[in-house]
Design a protein around this motif. Structure first.
Motif, PDB file in Angstrom:
ATOM      1  N   GLY A 108       0.803  -1.217   0.000  1.00 42.11           N
ATOM      2  CA  GLY A 108       0.000   0.000   0.000  1.00 42.11           C
ATOM      3  C   GLY A 108       0.831   1.261   0.000  1.00 42.11           C
ATOM      4  O   GLY A 108       1.950   1.288   0.546  1.00 42.11           O
ATOM      5  N   GLU A 109       0.299   2.295  -0.606  1.00 46.11           N
ATOM      6  CA  GLU A 109       0.913   3.623  -0.594  1.00 46.11           C
ATOM      7  C   GLU A 109       0.242   4.475   0.467  1.00 46.11           C
ATOM      8  O   GLU A 109      -0.984   4.419   0.647  1.00 46.11           O
ATOM      9  N   LEU A 110       1.026   5.279   1.185  1.00 45.05           N
ATOM     10  CA  LEU A 110       0.493   6.133   2.249  1.00 45.05           C
ATOM     11  C   LEU A 110       0.343   7.568   1.776  1.00 45.05           C
ATOM     12  O   LEU A 110       1.243   8.129   1.155  1.00 45.05           O
ATOM     13  N   GLY A 111      -0.798   8.169   2.103  1.00 48.25           N
ATOM     14  CA  GLY A 111      -0.968   9.599   1.956  1.00 48.25           C
ATOM     15  C   GLY A 111      -0.446  10.297   3.199  1.00 48.25           C
ATOM     16  O   GLY A 111      -0.236   9.673   4.245  1.00 48.25           O
ATOM     17  N   LEU A 112      -0.267  11.581   3.132  1.00 47.35           N
ATOM     18  CA  LEU A 112       0.289  12.313   4.273  1.00 47.35           C
ATOM     19  C   LEU A 112      -0.641  12.279   5.473  1.00 47.35           C
ATOM     20  O   LEU A 112      -0.203  12.461   6.617  1.00 47.35           O
ATOM     21  N   ASP A 113      -1.941  12.080   5.238  1.00 44.25           N
ATOM     22  CA  ASP A 113      -2.896  12.015   6.349  1.00 44.25           C
ATOM     23  C   ASP A 113      -3.074  10.612   6.888  1.00 44.25           C
ATOM     24  O   ASP A 113      -3.911  10.380   7.771  1.00 44.25           O
ATOM     25  N   GLY A 114      -2.318   9.655   6.373  1.00 47.13           N
ATOM     26  CA  GLY A 114      -2.396   8.286   6.851  1.00 47.13           C
ATOM     27  C   GLY A 114      -3.333   7.391   6.062  1.00 47.13           C
ATOM     28  O   GLY A 114      -3.472   6.207   6.394  1.00 47.13           O
ATOM     29  N   THR A 115      -3.979   7.931   5.026  1.00 45.15           N
ATOM     30  CA  THR A 115      -4.831   7.077   4.197  1.00 45.15           C
ATOM     31  C   THR A 115      -3.965   6.127   3.378  1.00 45.15           C
ATOM     32  O   THR A 115      -2.825   6.453   3.018  1.00 45.15           O
ATOM     33  N   VAL A 116      -4.517   4.964   3.101  1.00 46.46           N
ATOM     34  CA  VAL A 116      -3.815   3.966   2.290  1.00 46.46           C
ATOM     35  C   VAL A 116      -4.418   3.993   0.894  1.00 46.46           C
ATOM     36  O   VAL A 116      -5.614   3.758   0.716  1.00 46.46           O
ATOM     37  N   ARG A 117      -3.600   4.269  -0.082  1.00 46.07           N
ATOM     38  CA  ARG A 117      -4.067   4.456  -1.452  1.00 46.07           C
ATOM     39  C   ARG A 117      -3.714   3.228  -2.300  1.00 46.07           C
ATOM     40  O   ARG A 117      -2.719   2.560  -2.048  1.00 46.07           O
ATOM     41  N   PRO A 118      -4.530   2.978  -3.337  1.00 48.34           N
ATOM     42  CA  PRO A 118      -4.235   1.834  -4.214  1.00 48.34           C
ATOM     43  C   PRO A 118      -2.946   2.022  -4.993  1.00 48.34           C
ATOM     44  O   PRO A 118      -2.513   3.153  -5.236  1.00 48.34           O
ATOM     45  N   VAL A 119      -2.344   0.916  -5.395  1.00 46.93           N
ATOM     46  CA  VAL A 119      -1.087   0.934  -6.133  1.00 46.93           C
ATOM     47  C   VAL A 119      -1.227   0.070  -7.376  1.00 46.93           C
ATOM     48  O   VAL A 119      -2.134  -0.758  -7.491  1.00 46.93           O
ATOM     49  N   ARG A 120      -0.302   0.268  -8.313  1.00 48.63           N
ATOM     50  CA  ARG A 120      -0.282  -0.553  -9.527  1.00 48.63           C
ATOM     51  C   ARG A 120       0.335  -1.911  -9.246  1.00 48.63           C
ATOM     52  O   ARG A 120       1.184  -2.058  -8.374  1.00 48.63           O
TER      53      ARG A 120
END
Length: 506
Positions: A108-120
């Motif tokens: 997973g990729e992290l946003g600065l606010d701690g959200t986990v974003r989808p990845v390729r």
């Protein structure tokens, strides 16, 4: 505890490799060092992870932090390591007991606010984890359906670092992937829309049944593009192995449709004639990404106005057409992408696009030769079916008798022919006639009688047919026989195949 590790997966092309993310916290000036051949995006993970940890309510350790990605000789790229880095770092600082993550791959990729974003590339990553014996993975919620397509792996999803921390520390439940649903059927172009062009329709059917490449030559409005766009409609759906291959390639390229279902329909790629060489075969800085020829794997690559493509772009297709894969080497390393596609070329007869002999055509024979000469001999020699289409007549265009076959009718014959070929060549590990090596077809028990191949032998001796062309005509003859329900080609099958090869309608 000042040391911890979490499992992740790195991709090289579409091949996944299990990676151990190690974190060591030592006394000294606060700093974060990442080793293990990280790329720029991975170097920037230091700032992303720090902000995500702090904004998720966790304490950032003010110590010297060393992050190592094993194996250290494997190039690492992308942001899919963020979540594993954060978990290893919090485990090493004593904030998290990492026992619940033992033997679990975390992506997973992290946003600065701690959200986990989808990845390729989650699909090939999870597939690689399964091959390595891993049975549990944690992925971004946006990739959960995609990851769940891999059998034998328990998939759970997170939408934030806070949720992962609550799971590890307190046993809070993670998000389960949605139930698998079939992709809705999409009505695409149908062969019933094509007026006339019986020779072109037959050529398309033979190409679909045997996996042969096609070149369609003719004036504007003859139906070249219509025929090419309808080739996928008569191809069988992809089986499980092929669907995984195709879906993995689209996942790596970031082109997977929402929903995460496996791609069952053969892909169709139609790049513009201004496309560059890297866009066709793959490229980019660092490790090369897949190009159109790989995204069309197990499907169709259509080059409309083929003579308008650059010479370099066309010639770059020769090797993958022959080998079924393409090897790309860049500064960041080399990778291999599958590229077993059906190439369809469409071209006008000359720059003014008028039929030969038309009074409106002002192109000299030399101009015509130069225009079509942009399609080199070695490239055309790899094209099995070369059809010259005539203009559509008024009677054909206005016909309303409904006697034209639909794609579904043709697809049934194509499927039966492919099944016959797959059964015949199972011992060779081949499924399509176009994939069978020439030497096998020239030796018993597959060698055709001399009386059947006499004309081909004469053309080969006279130089009007190359050795490669000889083999390709024989392969097409097997396809014609399969379509007509015969177990071996006869003289008429070879003659029809030669007609399709030379492009001359009778």
């Amino acid at each position: 505890m000042s040391y911890a590790k979490v499992l992740c997966v790195g991709l090289v092309g579409v091949t996944g490799h299990l990676v151990e993310v190690e974190a060591d916290l030592a006394a000294g000036l606060p700093a974060v060092v990442i080793s293990g051949l990280p790329d720029t995006a991975l170097h920037e993970a230091r700032d992303r992870v720090r902000a995500a940890v702090v904004n998720s309510g966790q304490r950032w350790p003010n110590r010297r932090i060393t992050l190592n990605l094993l194996p250290a000789t494997l190039p690492k790229s992308g942001s899919a390591f963020d979540l594993a880095i954060a978990a290893a770092l919090l485990g090493g600082s004593g904030e998290l007991p990492l026992l619940p993550l033992e033997g679990v791959v975390v992506l997973g990729e992290l946003g600065l606010d701690g959200t986990v974003r989808p990845v390729r590339g989650v699909l090939p990553m999870v597939a690689a984890a399964a091959q390595a014996g891993i049975t549990r993975v944690i992925v971004p919620v946006g990739n959960a359906a995609e990851a769940a397509a891999i059998p034998g792996v328990r998939v759970r999803a997170v939408d934030s670092l806070h949720r992962l921390v609550a799971y590890v520390r307190d046993g809070a439940p993670l998000i389960e992937p949605p139930e698998a649903t079939s992709a809705p059927a999409v009505d695409g172009p149908d062969l019933v829309d094509v007026a006339g062009q019986q020779f072109g329709r037959r050529a398309l059917e033979v190409a679909a049944a045997g996996g042969h490449h096609v070149a369609l030559l003719g004036p504007p409005g003859a139906g070249k593009t219509m025929l090419a766009e309808r080739l996928p409609s008569i191809l069988p759906e992809l089986d499980d192995d092929a669907a995984l291959e195709v879906t993995a390639l689209h996942s790596v390229a970031g082109l997977l449709p929402p929903g995460g279902q496996l791609l069952r329909r053969p892909p169709f790629q139609a790049p513009h004639h201004t496309a560059s060489v890297p866009s066709l075969v793959g490229g980019g800085s660092g490790l090369a990404r897949p190009g159109a020829v790989s995204l069309a794997h197990r499907g169709v690559l259509f080059l409309d106005e083929a003579p308008e493509f650059s010479k370099g772009a066309l010639e770059a297709l020769r090797q993958p057409l022959e080998d079924g894969h393409i090897r790309l080497t860049r500064s960041g390393g080399g990778t291999v992408y599958p590229a077993r596609t059906q190439l369809v070329l469409a071209a006008n007869p000359c720059p003014c696009a008028q039929p030969a002999g038309d009074a409106r055509c002002e192109c000299s024979p030399l101009v015509r030769r130069r225009y079509l000469g942009r399609l080199s001999g070695p490239l055309l020699d790899r094209i099995d079916v070369q059809v010259r289409l005539m203009p559509v007549r008024a009677a054909e265009l206005m016909a309303t008798d409904g006697g034209v076959e639909s794609s579904a009718t043709v697809a049934a014959r194509v499927t039966a022919a492919r099944q016959a070929a797959a059964t015949r060549w199972a011992g060779l590990g081949r499924r399509l006639n176009a994939e069978v090596d020439g030497p096998y077809l020239r030796r018993p028990p597959w060698r055709l009688p001399t009386r059947v191949t006499a004309e081909l032998r004469g053309r080969l001796d006279s130089g009007s047919l190359s050795a490669r062309g000889f083999d390709r005509v024989i392969r097409m003859a097997w396809t014609v026989a399969d379509l007509d329900g015969r177990d071996r080609p006869d003289l008429d099958d070879v003659r029809e195949s030669l007609q399709l090869r030379t492009g001359e309608a009778t």
